[in-house]
Design a protein around this motif. Structure first.
Motif, PDB file in Angstrom:
ATOM      1  N   LYS A 183      11.851  -6.572   8.908  1.00  0.00           N
ATOM      2  CA  LYS A 183      10.470  -6.995   9.151  1.00  0.00           C
ATOM      3  C   LYS A 183       9.466  -5.858   9.056  1.00  0.00           C
ATOM      4  O   LYS A 183       8.256  -6.094   9.081  1.00  0.00           O
ATOM      5  N   TYR A 184       9.956  -4.625   8.945  1.00  0.00           N
ATOM      6  CA  TYR A 184       9.050  -3.473   8.932  1.00  0.00           C
ATOM      7  C   TYR A 184       8.118  -3.500   7.721  1.00  0.00           C
ATOM      8  O   TYR A 184       8.554  -3.738   6.588  1.00  0.00           O
ATOM      9  N   ILE A 185       6.830  -3.230   7.946  1.00  0.00           N
ATOM     10  CA  ILE A 185       5.872  -3.085   6.840  1.00  0.00           C
ATOM     11  C   ILE A 185       4.624  -2.364   7.338  1.00  0.00           C
ATOM     12  O   ILE A 185       4.084  -2.688   8.393  1.00  0.00           O
ATOM     13  N   GLU A 186       4.190  -1.349   6.608  1.00  0.00           N
ATOM     14  CA  GLU A 186       2.921  -0.674   6.871  1.00  0.00           C
ATOM     15  C   GLU A 186       2.558   0.198   5.670  1.00  0.00           C
ATOM     16  O   GLU A 186       3.399   0.497   4.822  1.00  0.00           O
ATOM     17  N   ASP A 187       1.303   0.585   5.616  1.00  0.00           N
ATOM     18  CA  ASP A 187       0.860   1.575   4.644  1.00  0.00           C
ATOM     19  C   ASP A 187       0.886   2.920   5.355  1.00  0.00           C
ATOM     20  O   ASP A 187       0.136   3.138   6.309  1.00  0.00           O
ATOM     21  N   ILE A 188       1.743   3.829   4.906  1.00  0.00           N
ATOM     22  CA  ILE A 188       1.898   5.113   5.595  1.00  0.00           C
ATOM     23  C   ILE A 188       1.012   6.199   4.986  1.00  0.00           C
ATOM     24  O   ILE A 188       1.133   7.374   5.325  1.00  0.00           O
TER      25      ILE A 188
END
Length: 285
Positions: free
Chosen positions: A80-85
């Protein structure tokens, strides 16, 4: 260190994955050729011992990577992990850090949609095609992030992530390591490198790192000493990491892989104790 910072360290070196680039070092298989072989079950490695494709060994490999990627051994919690790093590759997501800007996220969603049309992510395929190669969120945004998290509850999507991880990263790395005559530790060292650096042949991608190592030592398949060769590979990888500021912490080499190698644990047998980014981990069995 936060999960986001771990991801930033791990992902900044990733190269575009869609091109079937050749690994041009002497004796290397082409990346396209290795991917073609990945559809079959790998045979026992040329070296003695249990191959990394053994279910227990593969679980160890997933936990080792997750310790660096997610500050956790629980790699299955990352679907489920999601991000703009902020690494210029758009969204980073899932168990292996699929990126909207490098093509592997697009291929994942295409595979998921082929298996389950009408899934929560299917409608974002046109946007994913448009942003590929950029860091843009155009057509994605919060709605896409929420759709990813919803899809992550679907076992079909989880299986799609597993399959793409294997197709693009795990199987090609293990196949090349087998061809080089490496035991399970060497297979893992290749896998971790291809996850971070991508499968290209430029100096800071997997093929370029392997090529640099081959200038210093022969693989076991070429008649060389395995420990000597793996030290050369880790030296080359560390040098590649240090060319980018986000990789200045090389602990996943120094206090993880090098620890196992110095101990002579070529079969990657537990118990295993290591550190990544200053955090300590243990796999007991």
């Amino acid at each position: 260190m936060t999960q986001s910072n771990h991801r930033r360290s791990a992902r900044l070196g990733r190269r575009t994955l869609l091109a079937a680039t050749a690994l041009t070092a002497a004796g290397a298989l082409s990346f396209a050729g290795v991917q073609a072989m990945a559809s079959t079950t790998p045979k026992a490695t040329a070296a003695s011992g249990v191959n990394l494709t053994d279910a227990h060994k593969k679980e160890i490999a997933m936990e080792l990577v997750s310790s660096a990627e997610n500050s956790s051994l629980d790699w299955k919690a990352q679907y489920k992990y999601i991000e703009d790093i902020g690494d210029g590759r758009g969204y980073t997501a899932g168990i292996i850090g699929f990126c909207s800007g490098t093509g592997d996220m697009l291929e994942l969603v295409q595979a998921y949609t082929a298996a389950e049309p009408g899934n929560p992510l299917a409608k974002y395929l046109p946007a994913l095609k448009k942003v590929n190669g950029t860091d843009s969120h155009a057509g994605l945004g919060t709605a896409f992030v929420n759709a990813w998290k919803t899809a992550a509850k679907d076992t079909v999507f989880q299986t799609a992530q597993d399959n793409e991880r294997d197709r693009v990263y795990f199987n090609p790395a293990v196949q090349q390591a087998e061809a080089d005559g490496l035991h399970a530790l060497g297979q893992f060292i290749y896998y971790d490198a291809i996850v971070m650096h991508g499968p290209g042949d430029d100096p800071t991608s997997f093929g370029g790192i392997r090529k640099a190592a081959l200038k210093k030592a022969k693989t076991p398949a070429q008649g060389g000493n395995e420990t000597t060769y793996l030290n050369a590979f880790l030296d080359a990888r560390k040098a590649a990491m240090l060319t980018e500021a986000a990789h200045d912490d090389t602990s996943r080499v120094d206090t993880e892989q090098r620890v196992f190698l110095k101990a002579g644990n070529l079969d990657l047998n537990p118990p295993l104790t290591w550190k990544t980014y200053g955090d300590s981990y243990t796999i007991k069995n």
